[in-house]
Design a protein around this motif. Structure first.
Motif, mmCIF file in Angstrom:
data_model
loop_
_atom_site.group_PDB
_atom_site.id
_atom_site.type_symbol
_atom_site.label_atom_id
_atom_site.label_comp_id
_atom_site.label_asym_id
_atom_site.label_seq_id
_atom_site.Cartn_x
_atom_site.Cartn_y
_atom_site.Cartn_z
ATOM 1 N N ARG A 74 15.123 -28.311 -11.566
ATOM 2 C CA ARG A 74 16.386 -29.025 -11.281
ATOM 3 C C ARG A 74 17.196 -28.234 -10.257
ATOM 4 N N PRO A 75 16.822 -28.297 -8.990
ATOM 5 C CA PRO A 75 17.557 -27.523 -7.979
ATOM 6 C C PRO A 75 19.006 -27.964 -7.827
ATOM 7 N N ARG A 76 19.289 -29.232 -8.161
ATOM 8 C CA ARG A 76 20.675 -29.701 -8.025
ATOM 9 C C ARG A 76 21.606 -28.916 -8.951
ATOM 10 N N SER A 77 21.114 -28.567 -10.146
ATOM 11 C CA SER A 77 21.922 -27.780 -11.076
ATOM 12 C C SER A 77 22.248 -26.413 -10.487
ATOM 13 N N LEU A 78 21.253 -25.782 -9.818
ATOM 14 C CA LEU A 78 21.513 -24.489 -9.185
ATOM 15 C C LEU A 78 22.540 -24.630 -8.070
ATOM 16 N N LEU A 79 22.455 -25.702 -7.281
ATOM 17 C CA LEU A 79 23.427 -25.915 -6.214
ATOM 18 C C LEU A 79 24.837 -26.076 -6.762
ATOM 19 N N ASN A 80 24.965 -26.832 -7.847
ATOM 20 C CA ASN A 80 26.290 -27.094 -8.403
ATOM 21 C C ASN A 80 26.912 -25.861 -9.044
ATOM 22 N N ASN A 81 26.065 -24.946 -9.538
ATOM 23 C CA ASN A 81 26.596 -23.822 -10.318
ATOM 24 C C ASN A 81 26.431 -22.473 -9.633
ATOM 25 N N TRP A 82 25.902 -22.464 -8.419
ATOM 26 C CA TRP A 82 25.585 -21.196 -7.781
ATOM 27 C C TRP A 82 26.792 -20.261 -7.718
ATOM 28 N N HIS A 83 27.935 -20.758 -7.275
ATOM 29 C CA HIS A 83 29.099 -19.895 -7.067
ATOM 30 C C HIS A 83 29.788 -19.517 -8.378
ATOM 31 N N SER A 84 29.439 -20.174 -9.471
ATOM 32 C CA SER A 84 30.026 -19.815 -10.766
ATOM 33 C C SER A 84 29.093 -18.957 -11.611
ATOM 34 N N LEU A 85 27.878 -18.690 -11.115
ATOM 35 C CA LEU A 85 26.915 -17.881 -11.863
ATOM 36 C C LEU A 85 27.108 -16.414 -11.508
ATOM 37 N N ALA A 86 27.556 -15.627 -12.489
ATOM 38 C CA ALA A 86 27.779 -14.196 -12.237
ATOM 39 C C ALA A 86 26.478 -13.479 -11.909
ATOM 40 N N SER A 87 25.377 -13.903 -12.509
ATOM 41 C CA SER A 87 24.091 -13.258 -12.229
ATOM 42 C C SER A 87 23.666 -13.480 -10.785
ATOM 43 N N MET A 88 23.937 -14.657 -10.227
ATOM 44 C CA MET A 88 23.566 -14.925 -8.844
ATOM 45 C C MET A 88 24.468 -14.158 -7.868
ATOM 46 N N ARG A 89 25.738 -14.009 -8.215
ATOM 47 C CA ARG A 89 26.621 -13.193 -7.364
ATOM 48 C C ARG A 89 26.157 -11.742 -7.357
ATOM 49 N N LEU A 90 25.744 -11.250 -8.520
ATOM 50 C CA LEU A 90 25.255 -9.879 -8.607
ATOM 51 C C LEU A 90 23.940 -9.715 -7.844
ATOM 52 N N LEU A 91 23.084 -10.722 -7.933
ATOM 53 C CA LEU A 91 21.831 -10.683 -7.184
ATOM 54 C C LEU A 91 22.104 -10.668 -5.677
ATOM 55 N N THR A 92 23.091 -11.415 -5.226
ATOM 56 C CA THR A 92 23.458 -11.415 -3.807
ATOM 57 C C THR A 92 23.945 -10.036 -3.373
ATOM 58 N N ASP A 93 24.735 -9.380 -4.208
ATOM 59 C CA ASP A 93 25.207 -8.022 -3.892
ATOM 60 C C ASP A 93 24.034 -7.043 -3.780
ATOM 61 N N ILE A 94 23.033 -7.208 -4.656
ATOM 62 C CA ILE A 94 21.856 -6.332 -4.585
ATOM 63 C C ILE A 94 21.076 -6.599 -3.301
ATOM 64 N N ALA A 95 20.880 -7.873 -2.975
ATOM 65 C CA ALA A 95 20.096 -8.227 -1.792
ATOM 66 C C ALA A 95 20.758 -7.739 -0.510
ATOM 67 N N GLN A 96 22.081 -7.752 -0.476
ATOM 68 C CA GLN A 96 22.795 -7.366 0.743
ATOM 69 C C GLN A 96 23.218 -5.907 0.739
ATOM 70 N N GLY A 97 22.701 -5.126 -0.231
ATOM 71 C CA GLY A 97 22.881 -3.682 -0.212
ATOM 72 C C GLY A 97 24.173 -3.165 -0.775
ATOM 73 N N ARG A 98 25.007 -4.014 -1.345
ATOM 74 C CA ARG A 98 26.267 -3.538 -1.917
ATOM 75 C C ARG A 98 26.053 -2.867 -3.272
ATOM 76 N N ILE A 99 24.962 -3.215 -3.956
ATOM 77 C CA ILE A 99 24.587 -2.592 -5.226
ATOM 78 C C ILE A 99 23.120 -2.193 -5.126
ATOM 79 N N GLU A 100 22.787 -1.001 -5.603
ATOM 80 C CA GLU A 100 21.409 -0.534 -5.537
ATOM 81 C C GLU A 100 20.518 -1.303 -6.510
ATOM 82 N N LEU A 101 19.272 -1.445 -6.124
ATOM 83 C CA LEU A 101 18.283 -2.102 -6.979
ATOM 84 C C LEU A 101 17.692 -1.049 -7.915
ATOM 85 N N ARG A 102 18.483 -0.645 -8.905
ATOM 86 C CA ARG A 102 18.076 0.366 -9.874
ATOM 87 C C ARG A 102 18.668 0.011 -11.237
ATOM 88 N N HIS A 103 17.982 0.441 -12.286
ATOM 89 C CA HIS A 103 18.522 0.210 -13.629
ATOM 90 C C HIS A 103 19.891 0.860 -13.797
#
Length: 432
Positions: free
Chosen positions: A78-107
């Motif tokens: 259901r990609p539409r659900s991801l589109l509707n909720n992307w900006h409200s998902l804290a996990s996706m915001r955190l994943l974006t920070d990791i991908a763009q180097g603002r947070i290290e990819l470490r435990h």
């Protein structure tokens, strides 16, 4: 959209999400009519573009470690659900920070974040995708908890004693399960022991005493405040030479296990769960029958894997103890129908088929507390129902037989046989 001579009325939902021929992938699917520079684009392609933008780093590419995560996100049903909720998902915001180097990819970088569900969900997804190495999360949380247990204690000696107790006695002696991991209930009990020790240290400080001059009245006042307090910390202190002016209270005689459930009612409930499909989900029915008939604890059921099931000549065996247990029909069909796909979001793609009772996050099994809540909704009080089943087994089967089948020690099985009033002293001779 109102009807025309050639089209019927269309509601807002269908108007905003019509079935279109995607100009990117060419598939016929739900999407938008003009989001690709005036051309139609399906929700899957729109979500893929959003995901690629979010996961692209400063160098203009997606890190190789995050490619499996990207693939899992783009394969959502259901990609539409991801589109509707992307900006409200804290996990996706955190994943974006990791991908763009603002947070290290470490435990350790994720450990520094507030330990909420979104962080745990993302961590499990990264581990399942191979972006992070696997580790025992219950152990990691317990060790972090122990490391900060004495931070608020101002007295240096008390802080040192509490730190040693938490790290070396509680964490150092903790037992792991058969998967060499710390079970959630064991970790919770360890944290409770540390909290109890902290409470006694606070009580000493508030009373104006230390570990050398604590009087008996001070210890008694602390114990009698709550009779359910565990005395492990006090015994540990006594063995270390502290609390010289005090003595421990006499041990309270052990009570018989609670087994107030009527055996006939329990058998009737098990029969209904076995034979009536509408009585619950496959997971709930299988777990409930293993509790009601074979006295299995929720913590053990949650960690069962597909490797614990064995098929021999058309019969189904389940490894609950050293000796595989032959499952009766139709319980065998319920168990072999597991696992039931359940994780949502990207975890549904990265979920491991290893666990019979799958959890909500990628690669995890169902939490024992969640399983107990589900059993409660079926009318099953886990501990009382287990005890009732254990009494029935002890009264009808020799301890040496059912101990190895359901995974309890021979000592525990013998105590249950004594409680049930069953004597098996002549069993070996009778068999001979």
């Amino acid at each position: 959209m109102r009807a025309t001579d050639t089209t019927p009325d269309v509601c807002p939902t269908c108007y905003q999400a019509p079935v279109i021929d995607c100009s990117i992938c060419g598939q016929q699917a739900l999407g938008r009519r003009a989001t690709n520079h005036g051309s139609p684009r399906c929700f899957a392609c729109q979500a893929a573009g959003l995901i690629d933008t979010a996961l692209t780093g400063p160098d203009g590419s997606i890190r190789p470690e995050l490619i499996p995560v990207r693939d899992a996100l783009t394969e959502l049903e259901r990609p539409r659900s991801l589109l509707n909720n992307w900006h409200s998902l804290a996990s996706m915001r955190l994943l974006t920070d990791i991908a763009q180097g603002r947070i290290e990819l470490r435990h350790e970088a994720l450990d520094a974040q507030p330990q909420v569900f979104s962080v745990n969900y993302l961590r499990a997804m990264l581990v399942a995708a191979g972006a992070l190495p696997p580790r025992d999360e219950n152990a990691a949380r317990l060790y972090r908890y122990a490391a900060t247990a004495a931070d608020e204690v101002t007295d240096p000696e008390l802080r040192s004693v509490l730190t040693r107790y938490a790290r070396w006695h509680v964490c150092g002696r903790v037992k792991t399960d058969r998967h060499q991991r710390i079970a959630p209930n064991v970790a919770a009990r360890c944290r409770a022991d540390i909290d109890t020790a902290h409470a006694f240290v606070d009580h000493l400080t508030a009373s104006g005493h230390d570990l050398d001059d604590c009087p008996q009245a001070c210890l008694d006042a602390w114990i009698t405040t709550d009779r359910s307090r565990r005395l492990g910390f006090i015994r540990w202190l006594k063995r270390g030479g502290y609390l010289a002016l005090t003595r421990l209270p006499e041990p309270v005689p052990r009570k018989d296990p609670d087994h107030e459930v009527d055996p006939d009612d329990q058998i009737a409930l098990a029969r209904r769960l076995l034979h009536e499909p509408d009585s619950g989900s496959i997971e709930d029915r299988a777990a409930a029958c293993l509790i009601l008939l074979y006295a299995q604890p929720a913590a053990k059921l949650a960690t069962l894997t597909i490797n614990d099931i064995e098929i021999r000549g058309g019969d189904t065996y389940l490894a609950l103890g050293p000796e595989p247990l032959l499952l009766i029909p139709p319980l065998d069909a319920l168990v072999t129908a597991l696992p039931v796909a359940k994780p949502f979001g990207p975890a549904s793609t990265l979920a491991s088929p290893r666990w019979l009772f799958t959890g909500k996050i990628a690669g995890s099994h169902l939490h024992p507390a969640s399983l107990m809540r589900r059993m409660h909704r079926l009318g099953i009080t886990t501990r009382a129902s287990r005890n009732t089943a254990m009494l029935y087994l002890a009264s009808t089967t020799p301890p040496a037989v059912f101990a190895s089948l359901i995974g309890v020690s021979i000592g525990a099985a013998t105590r249950w046989a004594t409680l049930a009033g069953a004597s098996w002293n002549t069993y070996a001779a009778a068999r001979r």
